[in-house]
Every structure is written in C-alpha cells, then in structure tokens.
Design a protein around this motif. Sequence first.
Motif, PDB file in Angstrom:
ATOM      1  N   HIS A 182       0.762  -1.210  -0.039  1.00 53.77           N
ATOM      2  CA  HIS A 182       0.033   0.042   0.011  1.00 53.77           C
ATOM      3  C   HIS A 182       0.737   1.174   0.068  1.00 53.77           C
ATOM      4  O   HIS A 182       1.995   1.148   0.443  1.00 53.77           O
ATOM      5  N   ASP A 183       0.175   2.298  -0.492  1.00 51.43           N
ATOM      6  CA  ASP A 183       1.188   3.673  -0.545  1.00 51.43           C
ATOM      7  C   ASP A 183       0.642   4.673   0.604  1.00 51.43           C
ATOM      8  O   ASP A 183       1.202   5.655   0.611  1.00 51.43           O
ATOM      9  N   THR A 184      -0.421   4.140   1.270  1.00 44.12           N
ATOM     10  CA  THR A 184      -0.757   5.200   2.227  1.00 44.12           C
ATOM     11  C   THR A 184      -0.954   4.577   3.431  1.00 44.12           C
ATOM     12  O   THR A 184      -1.373   3.231   3.696  1.00 44.12           O
ATOM     13  N   MET A 185      -0.434   5.097   4.822  1.00 43.43           N
ATOM     14  CA  MET A 185      -0.737   4.533   6.020  1.00 43.43           C
ATOM     15  C   MET A 185      -1.160   5.537   6.986  1.00 43.43           C
ATOM     16  O   MET A 185      -1.067   6.808   6.656  1.00 43.43           O
ATOM     17  N   TYR A 186      -1.714   4.975   8.009  1.00 40.93           N
ATOM     18  CA  TYR A 186      -2.394   6.188   9.030  1.00 40.93           C
ATOM     19  C   TYR A 186      -2.088   5.735  10.424  1.00 40.93           C
ATOM     20  O   TYR A 186      -1.871   4.588  10.785  1.00 40.93           O
ATOM     21  N   GLU A 197       4.646  11.248   2.522  1.00 42.36           N
ATOM     22  CA  GLU A 197       4.170  12.761   2.572  1.00 42.36           C
ATOM     23  C   GLU A 197       2.984  12.688   3.444  1.00 42.36           C
ATOM     24  O   GLU A 197       1.719  11.967   3.367  1.00 42.36           O
ATOM     25  N   LEU A 198       3.040  13.741   4.376  1.00 40.09           N
ATOM     26  CA  LEU A 198       1.741  13.749   5.312  1.00 40.09           C
ATOM     27  C   LEU A 198       0.694  14.478   4.554  1.00 40.09           C
ATOM     28  O   LEU A 198       0.743  15.448   3.918  1.00 40.09           O
ATOM     29  N   ILE A 199      -0.373  13.839   4.762  1.00 37.97           N
ATOM     30  CA  ILE A 199      -1.631  14.168   3.969  1.00 37.97           C
ATOM     31  C   ILE A 199      -2.760  14.517   4.819  1.00 37.97           C
ATOM     32  O   ILE A 199      -3.761  15.171   4.517  1.00 37.97           O
ATOM     33  N   ARG A 243       3.247  17.078  20.742  1.00 42.99           N
ATOM     34  CA  ARG A 243       3.972  15.843  21.325  1.00 42.99           C
ATOM     35  C   ARG A 243       3.975  14.670  20.533  1.00 42.99           C
ATOM     36  O   ARG A 243       4.679  13.904  20.642  1.00 42.99           O
ATOM     37  N   PHE A 244       2.730  14.681  19.572  1.00 39.21           N
ATOM     38  CA  PHE A 244       2.682  13.389  18.694  1.00 39.21           C
ATOM     39  C   PHE A 244       3.333  13.732  17.498  1.00 39.21           C
ATOM     40  O   PHE A 244       3.136  14.864  16.833  1.00 39.21           O
ATOM     41  N   SER A 245       4.405  12.884  16.985  1.00 38.37           N
ATOM     42  CA  SER A 245       4.993  13.209  15.674  1.00 38.37           C
ATOM     43  C   SER A 245       5.208  11.853  14.862  1.00 38.37           C
ATOM     44  O   SER A 245       5.689  10.939  15.409  1.00 38.37           O
ATOM     45  N   PRO A 246       4.350  11.845  13.810  1.00 33.78           N
ATOM     46  CA  PRO A 246       4.805  10.779  13.059  1.00 33.78           C
ATOM     47  C   PRO A 246       5.890  10.660  12.233  1.00 33.78           C
ATOM     48  O   PRO A 246       6.522  11.872  11.876  1.00 33.78           O
ATOM     49  N   LYS A 247       6.624   9.695  11.665  1.00 34.90           N
ATOM     50  CA  LYS A 247       7.799   9.511  11.062  1.00 34.90           C
ATOM     51  C   LYS A 247       7.305   8.605   9.955  1.00 34.90           C
ATOM     52  O   LYS A 247       7.339   7.120  10.326  1.00 34.90           O
ATOM     53  N   SER A 248       7.730   8.568   8.698  1.00 38.38           N
ATOM     54  CA  SER A 248       7.512   7.787   7.566  1.00 38.38           C
ATOM     55  C   SER A 248       8.837   7.484   6.982  1.00 38.38           C
ATOM     56  O   SER A 248       9.124   8.066   6.146  1.00 38.38           O
ATOM     57  N   PRO A 249       9.875   6.609   7.207  1.00 36.91           N
ATOM     58  CA  PRO A 249      11.073   6.320   6.760  1.00 36.91           C
ATOM     59  C   PRO A 249      10.782   5.810   5.053  1.00 36.91           C
ATOM     60  O   PRO A 249      11.726   6.243   4.423  1.00 36.91           O
ATOM     61  N   LYS A 275       7.511   3.908   2.517  1.00 42.92           N
ATOM     62  CA  LYS A 275       6.165   3.749   2.384  1.00 42.92           C
ATOM     63  C   LYS A 275       5.489   2.642   3.226  1.00 42.92           C
ATOM     64  O   LYS A 275       4.292   2.507   3.179  1.00 42.92           O
ATOM     65  N   ALA A 276       6.364   1.830   3.546  1.00 38.53           N
ATOM     66  CA  ALA A 276       5.977   0.426   4.245  1.00 38.53           C
ATOM     67  C   ALA A 276       5.997   0.513   5.899  1.00 38.53           C
ATOM     68  O   ALA A 276       5.774  -0.272   6.538  1.00 38.53           O
ATOM     69  N   HIS A 277       6.574   1.981   6.187  1.00 37.67           N
ATOM     70  CA  HIS A 277       6.713   2.052   7.526  1.00 37.67           C
ATOM     71  C   HIS A 277       6.140   3.349   8.131  1.00 37.67           C
ATOM     72  O   HIS A 277       6.186   4.293   7.538  1.00 37.67           O
ATOM     73  N   LEU A 278       5.374   3.409   9.284  1.00 38.79           N
ATOM     74  CA  LEU A 278       5.008   4.611   9.634  1.00 38.79           C
ATOM     75  C   LEU A 278       4.917   4.525  11.279  1.00 38.79           C
ATOM     76  O   LEU A 278       4.378   3.634  11.754  1.00 38.79           O
ATOM     77  N   ASN A 279       5.772   5.207  12.048  1.00 38.70           N
ATOM     78  CA  ASN A 279       5.913   5.232  13.365  1.00 38.70           C
ATOM     79  C   ASN A 279       5.508   6.321  14.128  1.00 38.70           C
ATOM     80  O   ASN A 279       5.217   7.314  13.406  1.00 38.70           O
ATOM     81  N   LEU A 280       5.166   6.209  15.303  1.00 38.50           N
ATOM     82  CA  LEU A 280       4.425   7.343  16.028  1.00 38.50           C
ATOM     83  C   LEU A 280       5.532   7.389  17.203  1.00 38.50           C
ATOM     84  O   LEU A 280       5.565   6.639  18.007  1.00 38.50           O
ATOM     85  N   HIS A 281       5.716   8.765  17.397  1.00 37.46           N
ATOM     86  CA  HIS A 281       6.669   9.014  18.587  1.00 37.46           C
ATOM     87  C   HIS A 281       5.835  10.273  19.457  1.00 37.46           C
ATOM     88  O   HIS A 281       5.199  11.066  18.812  1.00 37.46           O
ATOM     89  N   ILE A 282       5.915   9.819  20.649  1.00 37.39           N
ATOM     90  CA  ILE A 282       5.134  10.655  21.523  1.00 37.39           C
ATOM     91  C   ILE A 282       6.048  11.057  22.825  1.00 37.39           C
ATOM     92  O   ILE A 282       6.621  10.454  23.332  1.00 37.39           O
ATOM     93  N   ASN A 283       6.221  12.543  22.841  1.00 37.34           N
ATOM     94  CA  ASN A 283       7.001  12.992  23.878  1.00 37.34           C
ATOM     95  C   ASN A 283       6.253  13.555  24.990  1.00 37.34           C
ATOM     96  O   ASN A 283       4.859  13.569  24.988  1.00 37.34           O
ATOM     97  N   SER A 284       6.712  13.622  26.206  1.00 34.64           N
ATOM     98  CA  SER A 284       6.174  14.068  27.349  1.00 34.64           C
ATOM     99  C   SER A 284       4.661  13.291  27.727  1.00 34.64           C
ATOM    100  O   SER A 284       3.855  14.189  27.838  1.00 34.64           O
ATOM    101  N   LEU A 285       4.795  12.175  27.720  1.00 32.73           N
ATOM    102  CA  LEU A 285       3.396  11.603  27.859  1.00 32.73           C
ATOM    103  C   LEU A 285       2.528  12.005  28.895  1.00 32.73           C
ATOM    104  O   LEU A 285       2.949  12.054  30.112  1.00 32.73           O
TER     105      LEU A 285
END
Lengths: 113, 114
Positions: free
Chosen positions: B29-33, B53-55, B63-69, B71-81
């Motif tokens: 797939h080309d889109t992740m959520y 690309e963020l759409i 504090r929530f920052s997604p990162k997509s290295p 198109k097969a990966h999408l990580n979610l980083h959360i700061n200061s929970l």
Amino acid sequence: AQTVTQSQPEMSVQEAETVTLSCTYDTSESDYYLFWYKQPPSRQMILVIRQEAYKQQNATENRFSVNFQKAAKSFSLKISDSQLGDAAMYFCACETSGSRLTFGEGTQLTVNP
Amino acid sequence: DTAVSQTPKYLVTQMGNDKSIKCEQNLGHDTMYWYKQDSKKFLKIMFSYNNKELIINETVPNRFSPKSPDKAHLNLHINSLELGDSAVYFCASSYYGTSGNEQYFGPGTRLTVT
C-alpha cells in the motif's frame, strides 16, 4: 467535514435471528464510500461490508446486507441468521477525499444463545 | 503472514516519558494511517501519510510526531506522555484515493500512562 452517527450504543439479538444496526452520516462531498467494520474482543478491526455512494443497489456479503438510503443519508447494517461469532463492536464509517475515514461511535452487539 | 504489524502491543509507561510505536505493512500500500481509540471506543484519525508525504494531520498535540522512513513503515513518537494519552493506537494502510479501498488495520497498541 463529515460526521457519522450511530444512535444505538448497544443492541442484542438471539442466535439465528436478524438484527439491524443504524447509522446516519453527513458529508458535503458527492464522491464517498460507506463501510461497516467489526471489532471483536480481540481488538482487530475487520471490514464487514462496503457501499459505493453512486450505486443504488444495496451491498450484500453473505449474511450481511445494507440498506442505503442516500437522500436520507442513512446506512443500516442487517445481520441475518446471527451467530455467536457476530458478537462485537460494529462501526459505521464514511470515506471521503484523501482516503479520510470518519467513524461513528460504535454499536456493541451481543448475541444470546 | 501479518499484513499490518505494530510493536509493541502493550506499552505501560509513566507520565513525562517519551515513547515510540512502530508500524509496518507488507501489502504494498502507498498510504498509512494512525488512529486513536479512546476509552469509549471512539476511533479518530490522527495522521495519514501517502508515499512518505503527510496528507492528513488532525488537531493533535505537537507532542505526537509521525515519521515515515519509507512507504511500508509509519512510526508514532510521543513526547512528554500525559495521562490523557492512554488509549489504543491503531496503524492502518490502504491504497490512496476515495475509491472504497479497504483500510487494513494493525492489532493495535494499548498505551497506558501512569
């Protein structure tokens, strides 16, 4: 923006009987799709059925069928011959441009043996 | 074969910590959520990436920052929970466009902030 409303937080049905789950939606877009997803206790989201808004014919998948009333913006799910495995949270959803999927609040379905 | 996988499935952490949730799909797939499901089971989209690309970027704290290295990966980083971040986070993937393409969901990550 689109909204999806499920007015029945909980429903119950006897095994082998038929149950209908209600859903209404609102969107300003002319091109959209409607879905019902199922979430059993395992937490996994599973697609049950989908409906293209431009199609008048109601979608059917085995025991699952929908009643799509476009003018009324209504999209109900009918489950026939209910089985114990149908017990789950059911979510109605609307997909609009950019693959944006908006979910309703969910209906918890209990199937009684 | 797992279509959409998430790690970890459970995450318990204290307020103020930083944590990441990883997601991978092998469906081409080309889109992740990323979706958040709160304690009342309400599911809401947070982010969507198409070909890295963020759409979709809903009103989510910085504090929530997604990162997509890729198109097969999408990580979610959360700061200061914070306590209010406790929820189940679902990753999903699909082909892009309003075309009725099924979104395939991962098993979810239950995040508990104490």
